[in-house]
Write an enzyme that holds these catalytic residues in place. Structure first.
Site, PDB file in Angstrom:
ATOM      1  N   SER A  53       0.740  -1.607   0.248  1.00 38.11           N
ATOM      2  CA  SER A  53      -0.162   0.261  -0.172  1.00 38.11           C
ATOM      3  C   SER A  53       1.245   1.195   0.338  1.00 38.11           C
ATOM      4  CB  SER A  53      -0.891   0.093   1.339  1.00 38.11           C
ATOM      5  OG  SER A  53      -1.471   1.290   0.854  1.00 38.11           O
ATOM      6  N   HIS A  60      -1.504  -1.042  -3.724  1.00 37.69           N
ATOM      7  CA  HIS A  60      -2.286  -0.461  -3.435  1.00 37.69           C
ATOM      8  C   HIS A  60      -3.178   1.035  -3.460  1.00 37.69           C
ATOM      9  CE1 HIS A  60      -6.531  -1.001  -1.344  1.00 37.69           C
ATOM     10  NE2 HIS A  60      -6.056  -0.170  -0.329  1.00 37.69           N
ATOM     11  N   MET A  99      -8.132   9.053   0.174  1.00 39.53           N
ATOM     12  CA  MET A  99      -8.900   9.439   1.454  1.00 39.53           C
ATOM     13  C   MET A  99      -9.615  11.309   1.655  1.00 39.53           C
ATOM     14  SD  MET A  99      -6.278   8.533   4.538  1.00 39.53           S
ATOM     15  CE  MET A  99      -5.877   6.223   4.797  1.00 39.53           C
ATOM     16  N   HIS A 128      -8.563   2.185  -3.655  1.00 47.01           N
ATOM     17  CA  HIS A 128      -9.445   1.783  -2.539  1.00 47.01           C
ATOM     18  C   HIS A 128      -9.557   3.666  -1.927  1.00 47.01           C
ATOM     19  CE1 HIS A 128      -9.769   0.981   1.711  1.00 47.01           C
ATOM     20  NE2 HIS A 128     -10.888   1.346   1.490  1.00 47.01           N
ATOM     21  N   MET A 178     -11.358   5.710  -0.309  1.00 48.89           N
ATOM     22  CA  MET A 178     -12.198   5.645   1.823  1.00 48.89           C
ATOM     23  C   MET A 178     -12.881   6.606   1.251  1.00 48.89           C
ATOM     24  SD  MET A 178      -9.112   4.499   3.355  1.00 48.89           S
ATOM     25  CE  MET A 178      -8.591   4.306   1.725  1.00 48.89           C
ATOM     26  N   GLY A 192      -8.103   4.826   7.889  1.00 48.65           N
ATOM     27  CA  GLY A 192      -7.694   5.843   8.005  1.00 48.65           C
ATOM     28  C   GLY A 192      -6.746   7.085   7.929  1.00 48.65           C
ATOM     29  N   PHE A 193      -5.211   5.652   7.954  1.00 43.58           N
ATOM     30  CA  PHE A 193      -4.396   6.190   9.283  1.00 43.58           C
ATOM     31  C   PHE A 193      -3.109   4.491   8.685  1.00 43.58           C
ATOM     32  CE2 PHE A 193      -6.851   8.584  11.004  1.00 43.58           C
ATOM     33  CZ  PHE A 193      -6.445  10.096  11.226  1.00 43.58           C
ATOM     34  N   GLY A 194      -2.826   4.429   8.415  1.00 35.10           N
ATOM     35  CA  GLY A 194      -1.572   3.004   8.001  1.00 35.10           C
ATOM     36  C   GLY A 194      -0.584   3.468   9.360  1.00 35.10           C
ATOM     37  N   GLY A 195      -0.328   1.808   9.836  1.00 34.01           N
ATOM     38  CA  GLY A 195       0.529   1.790  10.577  1.00 34.01           C
ATOM     39  C   GLY A 195      -0.376   1.069  12.371  1.00 34.01           C
ATOM     40  N   ASP A 206      -6.920  -5.619   4.600  1.00 35.39           N
ATOM     41  CA  ASP A 206      -6.231  -4.291   4.257  1.00 35.39           C
ATOM     42  C   ASP A 206      -5.829  -3.891   6.541  1.00 35.39           C
ATOM     43  OD1 ASP A 206      -5.248  -1.971   3.957  1.00 35.39           O
ATOM     44  OD2 ASP A 206      -7.704  -2.059   2.356  1.00 35.39           O
ATOM     45  N   GLY A 245      -3.159  -3.327   9.065  1.00 31.04           N
ATOM     46  CA  GLY A 245      -2.197  -4.064  10.386  1.00 31.04           C
ATOM     47  C   GLY A 245      -2.088  -5.230   9.709  1.00 31.04           C
TER      48      GLY A 245
HETATM   49  C1  DX5 Z   1      -6.158   2.124   6.718  1.00 31.28           C
HETATM   50  C2  DX5 Z   1      -5.214   1.829   4.889  1.00 31.28           C
HETATM   51  C3  DX5 Z   1      -4.744   0.995   4.590  1.00 31.28           C
HETATM   52  C4  DX5 Z   1      -3.902   1.340   4.994  1.00 31.28           C
HETATM   53  C5  DX5 Z   1      -2.707  -0.246   5.586  1.00 31.28           C
HETATM   54  O1  DX5 Z   1      -6.762   3.265   6.041  1.00 31.28           O
HETATM   55  O2  DX5 Z   1      -6.760   1.502   3.211  1.00 31.28           O
HETATM   56  O3  DX5 Z   1      -4.549   0.281   3.150  1.00 31.28           O
HETATM   57  O4  DX5 Z   1      -2.877   1.251   3.515  1.00 31.28           O
HETATM   58  O5  DX5 Z   1      -1.317   0.175   6.055  1.00 31.28           O
HETATM   59  P1  DX5 Z   1      -0.632  -0.858   7.017  1.00 31.28           P
HETATM   60  O6  DX5 Z   1      -0.263  -2.293   6.223  1.00 31.28           O
HETATM   61  O7  DX5 Z   1      -0.195  -0.117   7.814  1.00 31.28           O
HETATM   62  O8  DX5 Z   1      -1.807  -0.936   7.887  1.00 31.28           O
HETATM   63 ZN    ZN Z   2      -6.537   0.571   1.598  1.00 31.04          ZN
END
Ligand code: DX5
Ligand code: ZN
Length: 228
Positions: free
Chosen positions: A6, A31, A35, A64, A66, A140-143, A173, A175
């Site tokens: 992603s 991916h 947002m 994706h 959102m 909304g957020f990675g990690g 998708d 974590g």
């Molecule tokens: C979350 C995104 C995910 C995100 C995953 O809102 O839709 O695609 O990038 O990131 P990780 O793998 O860091 O959780």
């Molecule tokens: Zn995503």
């Protein structure tokens, strides 16, 4: 088995270089998290960025959305080079017209579902979709940390697919790391979207290879055990 880094976890100061890194990594999809600051409390990037990186790779672009109003974005992202566009089932009555619009643009249709939404919400659409994207974190957020309570949805989606002889991908998708990817594969997922775990490695290709091996091992275990 689809491994999909992603781009949200990439270094935004070097998006071209990061795209080239994915291109050489052996991944299957890229991916792209879009947002809008309304459907989710964050803003990422738009069609202009996707258009800019499109010539750098032939990878399948999995967009994706959102977004509260994906209808205004489908054409721009189709033109920018998306191969598949995922809309959220939480949009209710808008889902069917949005799916038809994506099809009319010649793109693959993905349907995403948030953690609090019951899996029954996607059931009416299963015949129409190419991919089901099960959110394993609140978008909304990675990690963020993987939410284990979402795993039964993966199992249910797999059961429906097997029993009804359907062909949609089952993506997870949020974590997704080496441990949770194995758990998802065991539950029946076949597309693994992973940001932080893959991008934050110096050697992305090695990380993609490792994730692929781990999820394929789960697949082998399932078939040799005769569980499926
Ligand atoms: C979350 C995104 C995910 C995100 C995953 O809102 O839709 O695609 O990038 O990131 P990780 O793998 O860091 O959780
Ligand atoms: Zn995503």
């Amino acid at each position: 088995m689809i491994i999909a880094p992603s781009l949200l976890a990439a270094d935004f100061g070097r998006l071209a270089k990061e795209t080239e890194r994915v291109n050489r990594s052996g991944a299957d999809w890229l991916h792209l998290d879009i947002m809008d600051g309304h459907f989710v409390p964050n803003i990422s990037f738009g069609p202009a960025v996707v258009q800019r990186i499109r010539p750098l790779t032939r990878l399948f672009f999995d967009v994706h959305l959102m977004c509260s109003k994906p209808e205004i974005l489908l054409e721009p992202f189709a033109k920018a080079g998306a191969n598949q566009m995922n809309i959220h089932v939480e949009l209710g009555d808008h889902v069917t017209p949005l799916m038809w619009k994506i099809k009319s643009l010649g793109k693959k249709v993905g349907l995403a579902i948030n953690p609090p939404t019951a899996i029954s919400a996607v059931e009416p659409y299963l015949k129409e979709i190419d991919s089901l994207l099960i959110m394993t974190v609140h978008p909304g957020f990675g990690g963020q940390s993987f939410i284990y309570e979402t795993l039964p949805k993966v199992q249910q989606a797999r059961e429906w697919r097997d029993h009804r002889h359907l062909h949609y991908h089952i993506g997870v998708d949020g974590g997704v790391d080496f441990k949770t990817a194995a758990d998802c594969a065991h539950a029946g997922a076949d597309a693994f979207i992973s940001g932080t775990t893959l991008f934050h490695k110096r050697n992305l290709a090695a990380a993609v290879k490792r994730m692929r091996k781990i999820v394929e091992e789960q697949q082998t275990v399932l078939t040799t055990d005769g569980l499926r």
